[in-house]
Structure formats: structure tokens, C-alpha cells
Design a protein around this motif. Structure first.
Motif, PDB file in Angstrom:
ATOM      1  N   LEU A 108      -6.019   4.051   7.707  1.00 13.04           N
ATOM      2  CA  LEU A 108      -6.017   2.612   7.442  1.00 13.04           C
ATOM      3  C   LEU A 108      -6.801   1.949   8.562  1.00 13.04           C
ATOM      4  O   LEU A 108      -6.383   1.965   9.720  1.00 13.04           O
ATOM      5  CB  LEU A 108      -4.594   2.051   7.370  1.00 13.04           C
ATOM      6  N   TYR A 133      -8.258   0.276  -1.061  1.00 16.08           N
ATOM      7  CA  TYR A 133      -7.853   1.680  -1.000  1.00 16.08           C
ATOM      8  C   TYR A 133      -8.733   2.494  -1.947  1.00 16.08           C
ATOM      9  O   TYR A 133      -9.030   2.064  -3.057  1.00 16.08           O
ATOM     10  CB  TYR A 133      -6.387   1.822  -1.419  1.00 16.08           C
ATOM     11  N   ASN A 134      -9.100   3.714  -1.511  1.00 21.02           N
ATOM     12  CA  ASN A 134      -9.904   4.619  -2.333  1.00 21.02           C
ATOM     13  C   ASN A 134      -9.296   6.020  -2.270  1.00 21.02           C
ATOM     14  O   ASN A 134      -9.134   6.587  -1.193  1.00 21.02           O
ATOM     15  CB  ASN A 134     -11.345   4.644  -1.798  1.00 21.02           C
ATOM     16  N   SER A 135      -8.977   6.571  -3.441  1.00 24.15           N
ATOM     17  CA  SER A 135      -8.355   7.898  -3.476  1.00 24.15           C
ATOM     18  C   SER A 135      -9.334   9.028  -3.165  1.00 24.15           C
ATOM     19  O   SER A 135      -8.908  10.140  -2.864  1.00 24.15           O
ATOM     20  CB  SER A 135      -7.716   8.153  -4.844  1.00 24.15           C
ATOM     21  N   VAL A 175       0.887   3.826  -3.207  1.00 22.75           N
ATOM     22  CA  VAL A 175       0.371   5.177  -2.956  1.00 22.75           C
ATOM     23  C   VAL A 175       1.474   6.210  -3.190  1.00 22.75           C
ATOM     24  O   VAL A 175       1.248   7.238  -3.835  1.00 22.75           O
ATOM     25  CB  VAL A 175      -0.230   5.269  -1.539  1.00 22.75           C
ATOM     26  N   LEU A 216       0.836  -1.200   0.000  1.00 22.60           N
ATOM     27  CA  LEU A 216       0.000   0.000   0.000  1.00 22.60           C
ATOM     28  C   LEU A 216       0.872   1.251   0.000  1.00 22.60           C
ATOM     29  O   LEU A 216       0.653   2.175  -0.799  1.00 22.60           O
ATOM     30  CB  LEU A 216      -0.932  -0.002   1.225  1.00 22.60           C
ATOM     31  N   GLY A 255      -7.954   8.852   0.319  1.00 19.89           N
ATOM     32  CA  GLY A 255      -6.796   8.005   0.553  1.00 19.89           C
ATOM     33  C   GLY A 255      -6.950   7.016   1.685  1.00 19.89           C
ATOM     34  O   GLY A 255      -5.963   6.431   2.128  1.00 19.89           O
ATOM     35  N   SER A 256      -8.162   6.787   2.138  1.00 13.48           N
ATOM     36  CA  SER A 256      -8.360   5.831   3.230  1.00 13.48           C
ATOM     37  C   SER A 256      -8.406   4.402   2.693  1.00 13.48           C
ATOM     38  O   SER A 256      -8.685   4.169   1.517  1.00 13.48           O
ATOM     39  CB  SER A 256      -9.633   6.151   3.993  1.00 13.48           C
ATOM     40  N   ALA A 257      -8.136   3.452   3.583  1.00 20.51           N
ATOM     41  CA  ALA A 257      -8.103   2.046   3.197  1.00 20.51           C
ATOM     42  C   ALA A 257      -8.642   1.188   4.334  1.00 20.51           C
ATOM     43  O   ALA A 257      -8.618   1.588   5.499  1.00 20.51           O
ATOM     44  CB  ALA A 257      -6.678   1.636   2.850  1.00 20.51           C
ATOM     45  N   ARG A 287      -2.940  10.061   1.098  1.00 20.56           N
ATOM     46  CA  ARG A 287      -2.876   9.103   2.205  1.00 20.56           C
ATOM     47  C   ARG A 287      -3.940   9.466   3.223  1.00 20.56           C
ATOM     48  O   ARG A 287      -4.022  10.609   3.648  1.00 20.56           O
ATOM     49  CB  ARG A 287      -1.509   9.154   2.875  1.00 20.56           C
TER      50      ARG A 287
END
Length: 160
Positions: free
Chosen positions: A92, A114-116, A82, A78, A125-127, A89
Motif C-alpha cells: 500500500l 487496488y490492482n490484483s 480484499v 480495502l 494486490g498492490s494499492a 495482498r
């Protein structure tokens, strides 16, 4: 796009490896994983960078699906992806309980989504990390170029 062609060709080859008679692992994953370790990564990395840049410039999202052997390998992939793609970012989720870190040493295989783009609850930017029962190891790359075409390329090397 030349980048589309490069990634479509890789995706096709990867699926062909997985579908071969006698392929090993769930869905031929173990055989396909061997395919991904033998490819020239430079054209794939360049194609991902190009499509990512186009997606972000057009206001689209980039999603990554990371299938890894364990949490350490997943988080490392990840971070690599990224950083290399210049993506935001965020948080997470999945490695703590009520703010206390979980011992991930025996967690097993993981999938990180992950989603931008931001969501109602999370910044861009969380995952989310969760358990994964499959055999594929690598990254699903899903850039939205805002042109009405769905693109998902798989399963790209973790260390692209």
C-alpha cells in the motif's frame, strides 16, 4: 451472468439517484451515497464474489477504486474487500515518505486504487492511496472476465 444483472441494476439505480434534480454533492454524490446505505448488501456481495472468482479463474484482473472519508476508513474498506473476495495482498503506497509513516489523521478524503495483478514495480494486490476531492463514498468494482466486455460497477458500499 445473474451476477452481472444484479450489479448492472445497482449501478443504474445509483446513477439515477445521483442525477436526480435537486441531488446534493459533487455529481449528486451525497444523494447517491444515501442510496447505497439502503440496499440489501447480500445479493451485491454475492455478485461481486462470483464475478471476482470468474475473473481470477480466467486470468483476468480485479481493480477496486475506494473513495472514503479518511485514510482509516479507506484502509479498512480495502482490507474488508480484499479479504472477502480472496484477492492477493500487496503493498500500500501513499501512507509513508521514504519508509517513515505519515500522520494520516488530518489527511482528509482518500481514494485507494487496488490492482490484483502485478505491475513492473509492484507485486499482485498492490494499492495506491491518494487525496480525493469528491463526495462519493464507496467502491468502484472493475472485474475483467477476459471476454472483451468492460465492467465497472459503482459506487458499492464500503462495508459490502
Amino acid at each position: 451472468h445473474q451476477a452481472d444483472s444484479v450489479l448492472h441494476e445497482y449501478d443504474k439505480k445509483h446513477r439515477e439517484f445521483a442525477a436526480r434534480e435537486g441531488s446534493e454533492g459533487l455529481g449528486g454524490a451525497l444523494t447517491a451515497n444515501k442510496c447505497s446505505t439502503s440496499v440489501d448488501r447480500a445479493p451485491l456481495a454475492s455478485a461481486c464474489l462470483t464475478l471476482c472468482g470468474t475473473a481470477l479463474a480466467r486470468g483476468g484482473r480485479v481493480m477496486l477504486g475506494i473513495c472514503a472519508e479518511d485514510a482509516a476508513a479507506g484502509v479498512n474498506a480495502l482490507k474488508l474487500w480484499v479479504s472477502a473476495l480472496g484477492l492477493p495482498r500487496g503493498r500500500l503506497h501513499g501512507m509513508d515518505k521514504d519508509g517513515e509513516p505519515i500522520d494520516m489523521s488530518n489527511f482528509g478524503h482518500v481514494y485507494i486504487k487496488y490492482n490484483s495483478m502485478p505491475s513492473a514495480k509492484d507485486p499482485a494486490g498492490s494499492a495506491i492511496l491518494s487525496g480525493y476531492g469528491g463526495d462519493f463514498r464507496g467502491v468502484y468494482f472493475n472485474p475483467d472476465l477476459c471476454d472483451g466486455e468492460f465492467r465497472q460497477f459503482a459506487v458499492l458500499p464500503l462495508d459490502l
